[in-house]
Design a protein around this motif. Structure first.
Motif, PDB file in Angstrom:
ATOM      1  N   ARG A 347     -36.399 -15.520 -85.929  1.00 55.09           N
ATOM      2  CA  ARG A 347     -37.715 -15.027 -86.302  1.00 55.09           C
ATOM      3  C   ARG A 347     -37.760 -13.505 -86.159  1.00 55.09           C
ATOM      4  O   ARG A 347     -36.868 -12.883 -85.560  1.00 55.09           O
ATOM      5  CB  ARG A 347     -38.793 -15.677 -85.450  1.00 55.09           C
ATOM      6  CG  ARG A 347     -38.708 -15.346 -83.971  1.00 55.09           C
ATOM      7  CD  ARG A 347     -39.942 -15.820 -83.228  1.00 55.09           C
ATOM      8  NE  ARG A 347     -39.837 -15.605 -81.794  1.00 55.09           N
ATOM      9  CZ  ARG A 347     -40.089 -14.441 -81.198  1.00 55.09           C
ATOM     10  NH1 ARG A 347     -40.431 -13.392 -81.936  1.00 55.09           N
ATOM     11  NH2 ARG A 347     -39.982 -14.314 -79.894  1.00 55.09           N
ATOM     12  N   LEU A 348     -38.796 -12.912 -86.678  1.00 47.82           N
ATOM     13  CA  LEU A 348     -38.960 -11.467 -86.631  1.00 47.82           C
ATOM     14  C   LEU A 348     -39.484 -11.031 -85.264  1.00 47.82           C
ATOM     15  O   LEU A 348     -40.135 -11.799 -84.555  1.00 47.82           O
ATOM     16  CB  LEU A 348     -39.932 -11.003 -87.720  1.00 47.82           C
ATOM     17  CG  LEU A 348     -39.587 -11.410 -89.158  1.00 47.82           C
ATOM     18  CD1 LEU A 348     -40.701 -10.987 -90.101  1.00 47.82           C
ATOM     19  CD2 LEU A 348     -38.263 -10.791 -89.588  1.00 47.82           C
ATOM     20  N   PHE A 349     -39.198  -9.796 -84.905  1.00 49.70           N
ATOM     21  CA  PHE A 349     -39.720  -9.240 -83.662  1.00 49.70           C
ATOM     22  C   PHE A 349     -41.217  -9.001 -83.789  1.00 49.70           C
ATOM     23  O   PHE A 349     -41.697  -8.436 -84.773  1.00 49.70           O
ATOM     24  CB  PHE A 349     -39.019  -7.916 -83.335  1.00 49.70           C
ATOM     25  CG  PHE A 349     -37.686  -8.079 -82.673  1.00 49.70           C
ATOM     26  CD1 PHE A 349     -37.566  -8.037 -81.293  1.00 49.70           C
ATOM     27  CD2 PHE A 349     -36.538  -8.262 -83.435  1.00 49.70           C
ATOM     28  CE1 PHE A 349     -36.330  -8.184 -80.679  1.00 49.70           C
ATOM     29  CE2 PHE A 349     -35.303  -8.403 -82.830  1.00 49.70           C
ATOM     30  CZ  PHE A 349     -35.191  -8.366 -81.438  1.00 49.70           C
ATOM     31  N   LYS A 350     -41.963  -9.423 -82.773  1.00 50.56           N
ATOM     32  CA  LYS A 350     -43.389  -9.150 -82.712  1.00 50.56           C
ATOM     33  C   LYS A 350     -43.627  -7.766 -82.109  1.00 50.56           C
ATOM     34  O   LYS A 350     -42.775  -7.247 -81.384  1.00 50.56           O
ATOM     35  CB  LYS A 350     -44.096 -10.209 -81.870  1.00 50.56           C
ATOM     36  CG  LYS A 350     -43.958 -11.635 -82.382  1.00 50.56           C
ATOM     37  CD  LYS A 350     -44.680 -12.601 -81.467  1.00 50.56           C
ATOM     38  CE  LYS A 350     -44.542 -14.041 -81.961  1.00 50.56           C
ATOM     39  NZ  LYS A 350     -45.245 -15.006 -81.084  1.00 50.56           N
ATOM     40  N   PRO A 351     -44.764  -7.139 -82.379  1.00 50.11           N
ATOM     41  CA  PRO A 351     -45.046  -5.842 -81.753  1.00 50.11           C
ATOM     42  C   PRO A 351     -45.000  -5.889 -80.231  1.00 50.11           C
ATOM     43  O   PRO A 351     -44.619  -4.906 -79.587  1.00 50.11           O
ATOM     44  CB  PRO A 351     -46.452  -5.509 -82.263  1.00 50.11           C
ATOM     45  CG  PRO A 351     -46.559  -6.236 -83.555  1.00 50.11           C
ATOM     46  CD  PRO A 351     -45.787  -7.499 -83.364  1.00 50.11           C
ATOM     47  N   GLU A 358     -47.626  -1.319 -78.430  1.00 51.16           N
ATOM     48  CA  GLU A 358     -48.919  -1.863 -78.028  1.00 51.16           C
ATOM     49  C   GLU A 358     -49.645  -0.824 -77.184  1.00 51.16           C
ATOM     50  O   GLU A 358     -49.038  -0.178 -76.324  1.00 51.16           O
ATOM     51  CB  GLU A 358     -48.768  -3.165 -77.238  1.00 51.16           C
ATOM     52  CG  GLU A 358     -48.552  -4.390 -78.103  1.00 51.16           C
ATOM     53  CD  GLU A 358     -48.678  -5.665 -77.301  1.00 51.16           C
ATOM     54  OE1 GLU A 358     -49.146  -6.675 -77.839  1.00 51.16           O
ATOM     55  OE2 GLU A 358     -48.297  -5.660 -76.112  1.00 51.16           O
ATOM     56  N   GLN A 359     -50.919  -0.652 -77.469  1.00 47.73           N
ATOM     57  CA  GLN A 359     -51.741   0.282 -76.721  1.00 47.73           C
ATOM     58  C   GLN A 359     -53.065  -0.391 -76.378  1.00 47.73           C
ATOM     59  O   GLN A 359     -53.503  -1.322 -77.046  1.00 47.73           O
ATOM     60  CB  GLN A 359     -51.998   1.547 -77.546  1.00 47.73           C
ATOM     61  CG  GLN A 359     -50.749   2.371 -77.815  1.00 47.73           C
ATOM     62  CD  GLN A 359     -50.223   3.065 -76.571  1.00 47.73           C
ATOM     63  OE1 GLN A 359     -50.996   3.609 -75.798  1.00 47.73           O
ATOM     64  NE2 GLN A 359     -48.921   3.042 -76.381  1.00 47.73           N
ATOM     65  N   SER A 360     -53.706   0.117 -75.312  1.00 45.65           N
ATOM     66  CA  SER A 360     -54.965  -0.448 -74.849  1.00 45.65           C
ATOM     67  C   SER A 360     -56.133   0.275 -75.505  1.00 45.65           C
ATOM     68  O   SER A 360     -56.180   1.507 -75.531  1.00 45.65           O
ATOM     69  CB  SER A 360     -55.062  -0.335 -73.325  1.00 45.65           C
ATOM     70  OG  SER A 360     -56.309  -0.821 -72.866  1.00 45.65           O
TER      71      SER A 360
END
Length: 656
Positions: A347-351, A358-360
């Motif tokens: 499968r593809l890499f998720k963020p 990933e940022q808040s």
């Protein structure tokens, strides 16, 4: 002489959304009209009149083979039940007579996550006179632009609801719930159509800094001087562990070591320099290059009710074009094979599996008012509240009872709407991370065109292109069995600023072409480093932006709206309110339904200027005297009521 008649196409229906599809494909044909002398005993010979393929000079050349890699990430808002038999979803790409289908997945809330890549192989008729393509052009990275537009049929993205256990065996059990038709050029995100039959280049020349969905890195050629792309694996080669999320050491890939073929700085994962000889060495197989989301459409073939929304899907696509010489050699020699096959297995890499992606953020939403809402009860008057849903978080307003045009004037912030981790795709496909951006991007004191960098701000907005959309929906309070009256979706890219000017948005249930009222709402997404988060949130009040102060800069950070931070009020101004008197003459009732059971009717008139319309009853709400008569359904009143309210100068904020 002869005459050939073609039936005229039927006119399209007035509404294309719910009607049957009138588009039935395209037909490639040629017509010849030949003059002959027809006698009683001289019927034409079929040997003379039959039009044979050899008589057509176009498309008689060798077909051109193309390999597509279709990457599906996730879908939002699909009409799939949470329980039952058909709770899974499949996505299918169709180009011409070829198709490729993903594995079936089940949903997580309102999202269906796929992160799969499938491949499609197709042979397209080609004409070397229309689209000349020499080996020299191929080596330079040039391709005939018109071939994408003239030589390839449109692509269809189809979404099916299915049974998870029977998805791979019984296609007849699937139910179509949405589709999107687009050109191959649009699917590849290769820019707009070029006039004439000119050559285009895949060589990167600043394309990676554009934000107009133009990225020809999704068009892949052979490595210069080779018959295969630079990332091709031999039959005996195995896929590197770093390209599989299940076996990647450390659990996350990084900018220095991405999860696809690219130059890697980590010695442990020392792989060849994936340069195709034309400067295309950065992320040829990066699935996030050319990422885009499509609105799904529907027609009468879809298994949807009137209240079902087709949804939205996030995808990208790549295409490998062998050279004309490769296609010619494959006729008598070894066949052309897909370079994508082994890369499509994992499968593809998720963020969340990529460092720095990933940022808040914190979400703030202010709901002003709604208009012309339907009602889900027998009385016909709505008891409505508003919900905001985003990334699995939910917040709601209070309920306004007895109004189809309620005023909420409610700010939703804090609590569940804080610390939301969002995929911020800074570096996949762009070669930079979120942390690479200077923090002055969030300097609210900066002025546009001077010390404020508009391009950096645009890049930060562009990072949110992978987020699901914010859903705002109006609900009918039915005592635990609440029903949806209407909803709308807001692109997070448009929320990454401090602009709080509200916007009227059309509400719908399933069919976006059928309005279910309107809502006036503003939404903000604030990064964890944004200075605005250091101040205590305050209740918002109507404000308008001075357009002259922010000319040609719609995402101006100085548009801080109702937070009214010190020294930053130049670009915003409060809406003026003035004392008003409203006089209403009540004459009477006529032909009221007897089943209502009126005895002593009275008529009330109110202007909802607060979140509870009867909060200032003596000023904003007045009633006539209750009168009893022999015919309450046709009662006369002949009274005049006067309301004392404050109304805004701006028509945008006028109450109902």
């Amino acid at each position: 002489a002869g005459r050939l008649l073609f039936p005229e196409a039927a006119p399209p229906p007035a509404g294309i959304y719910q009607e049957s599809s009138v588009y039935c494909g395209r037909l490639l044909l040629s017509v010849a009209i030949e003059e002959r002398r027809m006698g009683k005993d001289t019927a034409p010979s079929l040997a003379l009149t039959d039009l044979k393929p050899k008589d057509c000079k176009y498309f008689e050349d060798l077909k051109h083979k193309v390999f597509f890699r279709f990457q599906v990430f996730f879908a939002q808002g699909l009409a799939v039940p949470a329980v039952g038999l058909d709770t899974a979803v499949q996505v299918e790409l169709v180009i011409g007579q070829r198709k490729a289908t993903t594995k079936a997945v089940t949903g997580k809330g309102e999202l269906f996550e796929f992160y799969q890549a499938v491949e499609l192989e197709a042979d397209f008729p080609y004409d070397d006179n229309l689209w000349p393509w020499s080996n020299e052009d191929y080596e330079k990275g040039l391709f005939p632009s018109a071939f994408l537009d003239e030589g390839m049929p449109d692509a269809y993205i189809r979404v099916y609801r299915c049974n998870d256990l029977l998805a791979g065996f019984a296609e007849g059990s699937r139910r179509l719930i949405g589709f999107n038709r687009c050109s191959v050029r649009e699917l590849l995100s290769a820019g707009s159509v070029r006039p004439g039959r000119k050559m285009e280049s895949i060589v990167p020349t600043g394309l990676a800094t554009e934000f107009e969905r133009v990225d020809r890195r999704n068009i892949i050629f052979n490595k210069r001087g080779s018959s295969q792309p630079c990332f091709s694996l031999k039959d005996a080669d195995t896929l590197p562990r770093a390209f599989d999320p299940a076996t990647c050491q450390g659990g996350k890939c990084s900018l220095e070591a991405p999860g696809w073929p690219a130059p890697r700085k980590d010695a442990e994962f020392a792989y060849p320099d994936y340069d195709d000889g034309r400067g295309n060495c950065l992320n040829s197989l990066d699935p996030y290059i050319g990422l885009q989301n499509f609105d799904l459409e529907r027609d009468s073939t879809c298994a949807l009710t009137d209240k079902d929304y087709p949804g939205r899907i996030w995808v990208s696509c790549k295409a490998y074009f062998p050279s004309r010489k490769n296609c010619e050699s494959a006729v008598k020699g070894p066949p052309l094979l897909s370079p994508f096959t082994k890369y499509n297995v994992p499968r593809l890499f998720k963020p969340s599996e990529m460092k720095g992606c990933e940022q808040s953020f914190a979400l703030r939403c202010h709901v002003f008012q709604a208009r012309d809402l339907p009602s889900g009860n027998q009385v016909g008057v709505a008891n409505a509240y508003v919900e905001v849903l985003f990334m699995g978080r939910k917040a709601r307003t209070h309920t306004v009872r007895g109004s189809n045009s309620p005023t909420f004037d409610k700010s939703l912030f804090g609590g569940k709407l804080n610390h939301i981790l969002l995929p911020t795709l800074g570096w996949p496909g762009w070669n930079y991370s979120f942390e690479d951006q200077p923090q002055e991007t969030y300097d609210v004191n900066a002025e546009p065109g001077h010390d404020y960098d508009k391009e950096l701000f645009d890049r930060n907005q562009h990072m949110l292109r992978f987020c699901p959309w914010v859903q705002v929906r109006v609900m009918e309070d039915c005592g635990g069995h609440d029903r949806m009256l209407g909803r709308c979706f807001i692109d997070p890219v448009r929320c990454l600023n401090t602009e709080t000017d509200p916007e009227w948005r059309e509400l719908f249930q399933g069919n976006p072409e059928c309005d279910e009222g309107r809502i006036l709402v503003s939404v903000q997404l604030l990064h964890k480093d944004d200075p605005l988060l250091k101040y205590d949130p305050v209740e918002l009040s109507p404000v308008e932006t001075d357009n002259e102060a922010v000319e040609n800069f719609p995402s101006d950070r100085t548009k801080v709206g109702r937070t009214l931070m010190a020294g930053l009020q130049s670009a915003t101004k409060c809406v003026n309110m003035r004392d008003c008197r409203i006089q209403v003459q009540i004459l009477g009732l006529r032909d009221v339904d007897p089943n209502i059971g009126l005895v002593k009717p009275s008529i009330g008139v109110y202007v909802q200027t607060t979140d509870s319309w009867d909060a200032e009853q003596k000023f904003s709400c007045q009633f006539t005297q209750a009168k009893e008569s022999s015919d309450p359904s046709n009662q006369n009143f002949m009274e005049q009521l006067e309301l004392q309210v404050q109304l805004p100068d701006s028509i945008t904020y006028e109450p109902a």
